[in-house]
Design an enzyme around this catalytic site. Structure first.
Site, mmCIF file in Angstrom:
data_model
loop_
_atom_site.group_PDB
_atom_site.id
_atom_site.type_symbol
_atom_site.label_atom_id
_atom_site.label_comp_id
_atom_site.label_asym_id
_atom_site.label_seq_id
_atom_site.Cartn_x
_atom_site.Cartn_y
_atom_site.Cartn_z
ATOM 1 N N LYS A 35 -26.340 -15.703 41.027
ATOM 2 C CA LYS A 35 -27.695 -16.074 41.670
ATOM 3 C C LYS A 35 -28.283 -17.308 41.027
ATOM 4 O O LYS A 35 -27.810 -17.754 40.012
ATOM 5 C CB LYS A 35 -28.773 -14.777 41.346
ATOM 6 N N ARG A 130 -39.157 -1.976 38.173
ATOM 7 C CA ARG A 130 -39.131 -3.339 38.912
ATOM 8 C C ARG A 130 -38.620 -2.821 40.560
ATOM 9 O O ARG A 130 -39.623 -2.820 41.212
ATOM 10 C CB ARG A 130 -38.208 -4.398 38.428
ATOM 11 N N TYR A 268 -46.806 -39.729 24.175
ATOM 12 C CA TYR A 268 -48.227 -39.317 24.504
ATOM 13 C C TYR A 268 -48.967 -38.399 23.432
ATOM 14 O O TYR A 268 -48.340 -37.496 22.702
ATOM 15 C CB TYR A 268 -48.001 -38.614 25.565
ATOM 16 N N MET A 320 -42.069 -37.347 31.092
ATOM 17 C CA MET A 320 -41.401 -37.056 32.406
ATOM 18 C C MET A 320 -40.226 -37.528 32.520
ATOM 19 O O MET A 320 -39.090 -36.928 32.957
ATOM 20 C CB MET A 320 -42.129 -37.663 33.572
HETATM 21 C C1 LIG Z 1 -29.567 -11.138 36.915
HETATM 22 C C2 LIG Z 1 -29.062 -9.670 37.059
HETATM 23 C C3 LIG Z 1 -27.916 -9.335 36.452
HETATM 24 C C4 LIG Z 1 -27.297 -10.233 35.244
HETATM 25 O O1 LIG Z 1 -27.848 -10.461 33.996
HETATM 26 P P1 LIG Z 1 -27.555 -11.092 32.702
HETATM 27 O O2 LIG Z 1 -28.604 -10.884 31.856
HETATM 28 O O3 LIG Z 1 -27.612 -12.421 33.027
HETATM 29 O O4 LIG Z 1 -26.137 -10.519 32.416
HETATM 30 C C5 LIG Z 1 -27.523 -8.023 36.418
HETATM 31 N N1 LIG Z 1 -28.024 -7.016 37.427
HETATM 32 C C6 LIG Z 1 -29.217 -7.538 37.949
HETATM 33 C C7 LIG Z 1 -29.716 -6.403 38.893
HETATM 34 C C8 LIG Z 1 -29.784 -8.778 37.934
HETATM 35 O O5 LIG Z 1 -30.601 -8.934 38.612
#
Ligand SMILES: *Cc1c(COP(=O)(O)O)cnc(C)c1O
Length: 386
Positions: A35, A130, A268, A320
């Site tokens: 992802k 969640r 800065y 930046m």
């Molecule tokens: C992002 C995610 C993972 C991977 O998590 P890591 O900590 O990067 O290994 C696994 N399961 C779900 C549902 C996720 O959203």
């Protein structure tokens, strides 16, 4: 000449880290979680290093299409499932497996017309609050899915909130494992529980015993951050402890050198004042490249950085497009610095040493995930086989 900043993806390191996850997962198959554009590495770039995975997990349908365009024929799992009914058409067409975490997603499936029954992963909210069905509602959701002609196979999954350590007085993952196991004991189907932290940390727990470890690793583990060379439980353990290799190097060069007299400030807000005469290198990298501004804010608060492979630190605020580094230890080690000298923001120096992205993230009060994902679109990328 373009600005000298460059991010490099290391395919050999991705392969190595995948192997590490595999070894920790025992008999379980490994989802490579890609992802957020493979945690900022780029799906197409990272694919060469991760194609040995058993499947790819992500959440953006456009990213799933890109994986199919790479000719990946194996499993792809949508970790948040569908966002609207139309998404199911793409799931059917591209043979995507998808999470089902709420009643509405079941309604959509029930109304979906397809010749191709879907493989779904029914998600339990075992305590993270969640996504997912609460344990008491899980069985009914399972039965509903099981009865749908649109569903070929129902697998079971949950996600841990504290696999990386002990937080808020709770003991890691035990209560969530217990909740999940109790509510699914007599349900058939493959199971997936572990992220990187759970895969690496709990694979090694002796008290679980081989059966317990295998029950936890189950049928599929879902590894993300460990593939990308970061210790999921930093700073309790570092990446070297888990034998993970850095998969991304963010490199730049010195574009100016300032001889700063004692009492003069740098950058800065005059946030850094030279306590003695010092040489300061100006580096072509700033927060618009994705480097965290909070990595350096005050007088004694500067993230580590490598110049010509020698460790030093940031001075003054990150701006930046530029940041400043103390050249004192570098010049003490190897003589005067010059414009064009290599600067490693994280990853591997051509001179040998490595700076872990975890350390930079820690100095900036964040985690490696955020830094890797935040590398800006203006930063050019290269891929190497090492
Ligand atoms: C992002 C995610 C993972 C991977 O998590 P890591 O900590 O990067 O290994 C696994 N399961 C779900 C549902 C996720 O959203």
């Amino acid at each position: 000449m373009p600005r000298p900043i460059l991010a490099t993806v290391h395919l050999g390191a991705l392969r190595h880290n995948l192997q590490r996850c595999r070894a920790a997962a025992g008999a379980a198959r490994v989802w490579a979680v890609v992802k957020a554009n493979a945690y900022g590495h780029g799906i197409e770039r990272a694919f060469g290093g991760l194609r040995g995975a058993d499947g790819f997990a992500l959440l953006d349908l456009a990213e799933a299409e890109r994986l199919r365009a790479l000719d990946w024929r194996g499993p792809i799992l949508l970790l948040e499932g569908c966002f609207e009914p139309r998404d199911l058409e793409l799931c059917s067409r591209l043979n995507l497996w998808h999470v089902v975490h709420c009643e509405q997603q079941i309604d959509w499936l029930a109304a979906h017309k397809t010749q191709q029954p879907h493989r779904v992963f029914l998600k339990m909210n075992s305590g993270m609050n969640r996504l997912g069905f609460r344990p008491a509602a899980f069985r009914a959701a399972w039965a509903r899915l099981q009865a749908l002609p649109q569903v070929a196979e129902v697998s079971l999954m949950t996600h841990f909130s504290d696999a990386d350590g002990q937080r808020f007085g709770r003991e890691g993952i035990a209560h969530q494992v217990q909740t999940f196991v109790a509510a699914t004991a007599d349900l058939p189907g493959e199971r997936s529980l572990c992220n990187s932290a759970a895969t690496l940390r709990h694979a090694l727990q002796r008290q679980l015993g081989p059966d317990g470890r295998q029950a936890l690793a189950a049928d599929w583990v879902r590894c993300g951050i460990a593939l990308y060379g970061s210790a999921p439980d930093h700073p309790a353990h570092d990446a070297a402890h888990w034998d993970l290799q850095p998969t991304m190097t963010l490199a730049s060069r010195l574009i100016a050198i300032q001889d700063v007299p004692a009492g003069d400030s740098v950058g800065y807000g005059s946030a850094f004042v030279a306590p003695q005469p010092m040489r300061v290198g100006i580096v072509a990298c700033g927060y618009a490249d994705g480097y965290p501004r909070h990595a350096s804010l005050g007088q004694d608060h500067g993230a580590p950085v490598l110049v010509r492979g020698v460790r030093t630190r940031l001075v003054g605020r990150v701006s930046m497009d530029m940041l400043a580094v103390d050249l004192t230890p570098v010049e003490a080690h190897g003589g005067p610095c010059h414009l064009g000298d290599e600067v490693i923001l994280w990853g591997r120096s051509a001179h040998g040493p490595v700076l872990r992205v975890d350390e930079v993230a820690h100095a900036a009060g964040t985690i490696a995930y955020e830094l890797l994902c935040a590398v800006a679109a203006r930063v050019p990328f290269a891929v190497t086989d090492d």
